[in-house]
Design a protein around this motif. Structure first.
Motif, PDB file in Angstrom:
ATOM      1  N   GLY A   1      48.485  30.840  39.654  1.00 47.51           N
ATOM      2  CA  GLY A   1      47.876  29.808  38.596  1.00 47.51           C
ATOM      3  C   GLY A   1      47.562  28.219  39.529  1.00 47.51           C
TER       4      GLY A   1
ATOM      5  N   ALA B   1      46.060  24.800  40.023  1.00 43.66           N
ATOM      6  CA  ALA B   1      46.637  23.713  39.094  1.00 43.66           C
ATOM      7  C   ALA B   1      46.386  22.065  40.439  1.00 43.66           C
ATOM      8  CB  ALA B   1      47.467  23.765  37.983  1.00 43.66           C
TER       9      ALA B   1
ATOM     10  N   SER C   1      39.569  30.370  34.833  1.00 42.81           N
ATOM     11  CA  SER C   1      40.588  30.368  35.638  1.00 42.81           C
ATOM     12  C   SER C   1      42.003  31.553  35.008  1.00 42.81           C
ATOM     13  CB  SER C   1      41.348  28.942  35.456  1.00 42.81           C
ATOM     14  OG  SER C   1      40.699  27.517  35.743  1.00 42.81           O
ATOM     15  N   SER C   2      42.131  31.235  33.227  1.00 47.99           N
ATOM     16  CA  SER C   2      43.272  32.019  33.296  1.00 47.99           C
ATOM     17  C   SER C   2      42.418  34.134  33.586  1.00 47.99           C
ATOM     18  CB  SER C   2      42.738  32.252  31.534  1.00 47.99           C
ATOM     19  OG  SER C   2      43.384  31.209  31.720  1.00 47.99           O
TER      20      SER C   2
ATOM     21  N   VAL D   1      43.471  34.301  37.156  1.00 46.76           N
ATOM     22  CA  VAL D   1      45.115  34.406  37.500  1.00 46.76           C
ATOM     23  C   VAL D   1      45.167  35.931  36.922  1.00 46.76           C
ATOM     24  CG1 VAL D   1      47.732  34.088  36.629  1.00 46.76           C
ATOM     25  CG2 VAL D   1      45.628  32.108  37.302  1.00 46.76           C
ATOM     26  N   VAL D   2      45.034  36.338  35.683  1.00 49.15           N
ATOM     27  CA  VAL D   2      45.275  38.152  35.292  1.00 49.15           C
ATOM     28  C   VAL D   2      44.907  38.591  36.289  1.00 49.15           C
ATOM     29  CG1 VAL D   2      44.044  39.817  33.738  1.00 49.15           C
ATOM     30  CG2 VAL D   2      44.678  37.639  32.951  1.00 49.15           C
TER      31      VAL D   2
ATOM     32  N   ASN E   1      47.055  38.768  39.241  1.00 52.67           N
ATOM     33  CA  ASN E   1      48.359  39.602  39.462  1.00 52.67           C
ATOM     34  C   ASN E   1      48.233  40.898  38.906  1.00 52.67           C
ATOM     35  OD1 ASN E   1      49.551  36.860  38.229  1.00 52.67           O
ATOM     36  ND2 ASN E   1      49.228  37.352  36.802  1.00 52.67           N
TER      37      ASN E   1
END
Lengths: 328, 303
Positions: free
Chosen positions: A262, A266, A303-304, A307-308, A311
């Motif tokens: 993430g 950014a 984007s979230s 990221v998930v 992970n």
């Protein structure tokens, strides 16, 4: 390890991941509705005034006259079908715009992360052989600079240096102006040249972190009993270092790499803005300037999700590198 | 029993001369002494003091409007009109540098404070109570870790108006997760220990145990993390202002870089100096953080 616990573990991770994504979607909805003014007022403002009748018509069209729970349900349904709405500014589907910008960002982020990971690990491992050597000192300085210097400022300084002092590399955009764009070796070379500076800039911060982490993690592992055993039974230094120690020392680096994805995204926003790189980050920046809510919210949601997913992949990688970790 | 009383007295003469009483140094004093012996930390402290002095006293000693046009546009540095040059509009870089420090440092410090307060509170509750409260708070933490911080802050600042307050709130809200995890781990370490159980046995309530008993013991690593949070918040503020999402009416170092971004090739100084100011400030804070880490967590000192 049997197959069943692994599957059960994967299923529960997947459920958690879906829950997180759902939460981001709801947050998106709440944010837009908590903000002063409604989308129609924003569109009216952007298009320079609108009659009240047209505004009322738009409100009906967007479903803004319905109750909040109904609106949320409609919104969730649309997102579930992959519909993130239309850009106020371009009147194009947000998903299409994200799709167009995604390859550039992927290229930048992946090349930066790979460079930072491999160069950082190499630096860390080499310096761990001499814990007080000059390479270790260099890593200490590098990690201080990497933490303290704003990434966008480093990028601009590189632009100044390379544009006016050593004009050997392109400093803006992804392709030359005369580029025909479509494929071919010349085009790849062109893009690669444009990629050098943004990649260097974005990777520097992470290079600093990974080299420091790899170094301290190598030193930790090299001091442990199983390394002493490996040495005692007469294994070559190289085998001990690269086969026994490195594999264990990589664990924290891989974890940080995955969890930081993430942050890299950014960083990509700032770096893409500096170098006019036509990716998602620049799209986010431009949509913020245009108050183009659907687009910026779409980029946030997308984007979230990335990221998930990252992970989850980190979790898988972790299991792959370290067989001691079992599904629990 | 009488045997015990009848034991011959210990011959004091055979003992070595009475030792001077062992002076146990207060751990805080020891940490302070170690911190003061660390040259890097002292250098960081000096740098930070200079930056703070300029930012606080500068505008008072040298009253000026940082937005005012004072020289010909693109005046190079070391000229009479503008010591550090002027930007593309002719605004003095030195004036902006002095005034811009205030907003940057203020937002950085308050946002870091906010993030540390949120992080410590949530982390303490999660680590102390455990169970369902822990699970729920950790879900919340995970959620905020998944949100790309800069992007989320951009959305918040765009949706609400960009003022110093919204920028500070946005930074504080997105950057507490690390502190929360650290605090939680510390609280889980301490909550079962004997001195905490003893405190509970004499009737201390949860609030007292959390804030007065465990927190002081958990403080050293949190102090280090809070110091680093200030550096991170300053960088965050600079990034937002660079993207044009800071308060447009407040001069700040990030705003200086952002507004001169298009003109870097004709006035490098308008970008180089504010960036160097951010770099020096964050470097100072992180040197202090490293020094505190060495002084407060001596077990980790090797590297």
């Amino acid at each position: 390890m049997g197959m069943l616990p692994l599957l059960r573990h994967a299923a529960s991770r997947l459920l958690q991941a879906l829950g997180l994504v759902l939460a981001v979607v709801v947050l998106n909805f709440v944010l837009v509705h908590a903000a002063p003014g409604d989308p129609v007022e924003t569109i009216a403002g952007a298009s320079g005034g609108m009659s009240p009748e047209l505004m009322a018509q738009l409100r009906t069209q967007y479903g803004l006259d319905k109750s909040l729970p109904v609106q949320l349900a409609v919104y969730l349904g649309k997102v579930a079908q992959g519909d993130l709405g239309y850009s106020y500014f371009f009147n194009l589907p947000v998903t299409q715009m994200i799709g167009e910008r995604l390859p550039a960002t992927l290229l930048l982020v992946l090349s930066s992360v790979l460079l930072a990971f491999f160069a950082g690990t190499a630096l860390g491992v080499l310096s761990s052989r001499k814990p007080n050597g000059w390479l270790s000192q260099f890593i200490t300085v590098l990690s201080l600079v990497g933490f303290a210097a704003p990434v966008f400022w480093l990028g601009i300084m590189l632009v100044i240096l390379l544009a006016s002092v050593f004009p050997i590399l392109p400093v803006a955009g992804m392709r030359s102006i005369d580029s025909t764009g479509a494929g071919g070796f010349a085009d790849m070379l062109d893009v690669a040249q444009h990629l050098v500076l943004p990649t260097l800039t974005l990777s520097l911060v992470y290079l600093a972190q990974y080299s420091r982490l790899a170094r301290s993690s190598m030193l930790d592992v090299l001091g442990s009993d199983f390394i002493r055993t490996a040495r005692a039974k007469g294994l070559a230094d190289r085998v001990v270092l690269y086969k026994h120690a490195l594999r264990n020392a990589l664990l924290p680096v891989v974890t940080v790499l995955g969890l930081q994805f993430g942050n890299v995204l950014a960083g990509a926003i700032l770096v893409e803005t500096v170098f006019n790189w036509p990716g998602l980050g620049r799209l986010a920046f431009e949509s913020v300037l245009r108050r183009d809510y659907p687009t910026i919210l779409g980029v946030l949601l997308f984007s979230s999700i990335v990221v998930v997913v990252m992970n989850q992949l980190t979790d898988l990688c972790y299991r792959f590198i370290d067989p001691r970790i079992k599904a629990s | 029993m009488s045997k015990v009383i009848a034991m011959p007295p210990v011959a004091s003469a055979s003992q070595p001369a009475a030792r001077p009483p062992v002076r146990v140094e207060h751990p805080g004093m020891e940490a302070l002494r170690m911190f003061l012996r660390n040259p890097a930390a002292i250098a960081g402290m000096a740098m930070l003091l200079i930056v703070l002095a300029v930012a606080i006293a500068g505008p008072w000693v040298y009253p000026a409007d940082p937005f005012e046009i004072k020289a010909a546009p693109l005046t190079p540095p070391f000229s009479e009109d503008a010591w550090l040059g002027s930007d593309y509009l002719g605004r003095d870089v030195l004036t902006a540098l002095i005034y811009g420090g205030r907003a940057t440092l203020l937002v950085g410090a308050v946002a870091a404070l906010l993030s540390v307060l949120i992080g410590i509170t949530l982390g303490a509750f999660a680590g102390y109570y455990g169970g369902k409260i822990d699970a729920a708070l950790m879900k919340l933490t995970e959620f905020f870790q998944v949100l790309p911080a800069l992007l989320f802050a951009m959305v918040v600042v765009t949706l609400f108006s960009p003022t110093l307050v919204t920028v500070t709130l946005a930074i504080g809200i997105v950057s507490w997760t690390g502190t929360a995890r650290l605090t939680r781990a510390e609280f889980m370490k301490y909550r079962g220990l004997e001195f905490v159980r003893a405190e509970r046995a004499i009737g201390a309530g949860d609030a007292r145990i959390i804030w007065k008993v465990i927190l002081p013991n958990a403080l050293p690593p949190l102090v280090v993390s809070a110091t680093l949070a200030i550096g991170a918040a300053i960088l965050f503020e600079a990034g937002l202002s660079f993207l044009g999402l800071g308060d447009p009416n407040q001069m700040s170092w990030g705003l200086m870089i952002g507004s001169s971004r298009q003109y870097v090739l004709s006035c490098w100084w308008a970008v180089a100096f504010p960036g160097a100011a951010i770099f020096i400030t964050v470097l100072a804070v992180s040197l202090i953080g490293d020094g505190l880490n060495d002084a407060l967590n001596p077990k980790l000192r090797e590297r």
